[in-house]
Motif scaffolding. Structure first.
Motif, PDB file in Angstrom:
ATOM      1  N   THR A 113       2.794  -0.180   4.941  1.00  0.00           N
ATOM      2  CA  THR A 113       4.005   0.611   4.716  1.00  0.00           C
ATOM      3  C   THR A 113       4.226   1.587   5.872  1.00  0.00           C
ATOM      4  O   THR A 113       4.511   2.770   5.668  1.00  0.00           O
ATOM      5  CB  THR A 113       3.955   1.363   3.368  1.00  0.00           C
ATOM      6  N   HIS A 116       7.620  -0.118   9.944  1.00  0.00           N
ATOM      7  CA  HIS A 116       9.040   0.181  10.126  1.00  0.00           C
ATOM      8  C   HIS A 116       9.254   1.483  10.890  1.00  0.00           C
ATOM      9  O   HIS A 116      10.375   1.768  11.332  1.00  0.00           O
ATOM     10  CB  HIS A 116       9.755   0.241   8.769  1.00  0.00           C
ATOM     11  N   TRP A 141       3.032  -3.721   2.002  1.00  0.00           N
ATOM     12  CA  TRP A 141       4.119  -2.856   1.552  1.00  0.00           C
ATOM     13  C   TRP A 141       3.886  -2.428   0.104  1.00  0.00           C
ATOM     14  O   TRP A 141       3.641  -3.268  -0.753  1.00  0.00           O
ATOM     15  CB  TRP A 141       5.464  -3.599   1.621  1.00  0.00           C
ATOM     16  N   MET A 143       6.411  -0.705  -2.310  1.00  0.00           N
ATOM     17  CA  MET A 143       7.789  -0.269  -2.389  1.00  0.00           C
ATOM     18  C   MET A 143       7.878   1.039  -3.168  1.00  0.00           C
ATOM     19  O   MET A 143       6.922   1.456  -3.837  1.00  0.00           O
ATOM     20  CB  MET A 143       8.652  -1.352  -3.025  1.00  0.00           C
ATOM     21  N   LEU A 179      12.114  -6.577   0.877  1.00  0.00           N
ATOM     22  CA  LEU A 179      10.943  -7.294   1.380  1.00  0.00           C
ATOM     23  C   LEU A 179      11.347  -8.516   2.200  1.00  0.00           C
ATOM     24  O   LEU A 179      10.740  -8.801   3.242  1.00  0.00           O
ATOM     25  CB  LEU A 179      10.035  -7.710   0.217  1.00  0.00           C
ATOM     26  N   PHE A 182      12.338  -7.270   5.596  1.00  0.00           N
ATOM     27  CA  PHE A 182      11.177  -6.928   6.426  1.00  0.00           C
ATOM     28  C   PHE A 182      10.539  -8.193   7.015  1.00  0.00           C
ATOM     29  O   PHE A 182      10.149  -8.222   8.186  1.00  0.00           O
ATOM     30  CB  PHE A 182      10.129  -6.175   5.593  1.00  0.00           C
TER      31      PHE A 182
END
Length: 262
Positions: A113, A116, A141, A143, A179, A182
């Motif tokens: 995470t 990005h 990740w 979320m 997702l 990504f």
């Protein structure tokens, strides 16, 4: 995209809260990622943006050697404490952009995470260059954690009064769409192939105090002017104490993307 100096210290003031209340990654998901990436037992992993070691310790306890990069000095200190039992883990206080590239050294580049936050034009080519032939990029990740919808409706009244832009609810379809985006970014970089993705639906229960600590670690709340943030949290606390039990159940998707260096 915030500038590099902002990104270095973005989570510094909430590093302790981040360490305490951000959920870890399911070990089932991590073991599956290790399996799909075909990591040997003596693998060396480069972790980008390790924070306080939220995912680091899960890989370290499997016996891997790790070089972990973290720009926040406060998070670095916590990561070193959390990883103290693992002598093969090295925590370096730097950004991935500023890190001096060690070409073709690593079996995997891991980011939990965090990827990005890296400038894409630098991140994907540099990750590929750091990998050995057939090495893998592993992106984990978690979320954004969501309360039950009935609780959200109670909280949304506060949001609409004090911070309307934060009154958003992410259902599972929305998180799945994020997702997919990504994952597509990995392929669009032109540096990786054979993308594999898996996810788990997760639930966790927080006290009201810890739920508000959790919110304090999310970027939209960090970005608020302090007085406005304090007023928002006071309103949220009052709404929760008036309408909910002492505990709040939240749900989210935990997932990975794995792709092989071209």
């Amino acid at each position: 995209m915030k500038d590099l100096e902002q990104r270095k210290n973005w989570y510094s003031e909430v590093a302790n809260a981040y360490n305490k209340v951000r959920p870890r990654y399911p070990q089932e998901l991590i073991c599956r990622a290790v399996e799909l990436a075909q990591l040997p037992k003596d693998a060396i992993i480069l972790e980008v943006g390790c924070g306080p070691g939220t995912a680091t310790t899960s890989f370290a306890q499997l016996g891997f050697s790790m070089v972990c990069l973290e720009p926040s000095q406060e998070a670095c200190q916590l990561a070193r404490q959390n990883c103290a039992p693992y002598p093969n883990v090295e925590i370096r206080n730097t950004t991935f952009e500023e890190w001096e590239l060690e070409t073709e050294r690593f079996h995997a580049v891991l980011s939990a995470t965090a990827f990005h936050w890296v400038t894409p034009e630098i991140g994907y080519p540099k990750a590929a260059a750091a990998l050995q032939d057939n090495g893998s990029l592993i992106l984990l990740w978690n979320m954004t954690l969501q309360p039950q919808y009935e609780v959200y409706q109670v909280l949304n009244e506060v949001y609409q009064t004090l911070a309307p832009s934060l009154g958003r609810y992410e259902d599972r379809a929305t998180q799945e769409q994020s997702l997919r985006r990504f994952g597509q970014n990995v392929i669009n970089s032109g540096q990786f192939k054979d993308l594999v993705s898996e996810q788990l639906a997760c639930e966790v229960t927080y006290s009201i105090d810890d739920y508000l600590r959790l919110l304090s670690t999310y970027s939209p709340y960090i970005a608020l002017e302090p007085q406005k943030r304090n007023s928002l949290f006071e309103g949220l606390r009052e709404a929760l104490e008036r309408n909910c039990s002492r505990n709040i159940q939240v749900s989210y998707l935990s997932a990975f993307h794995i792709a092989q260096k071209i």
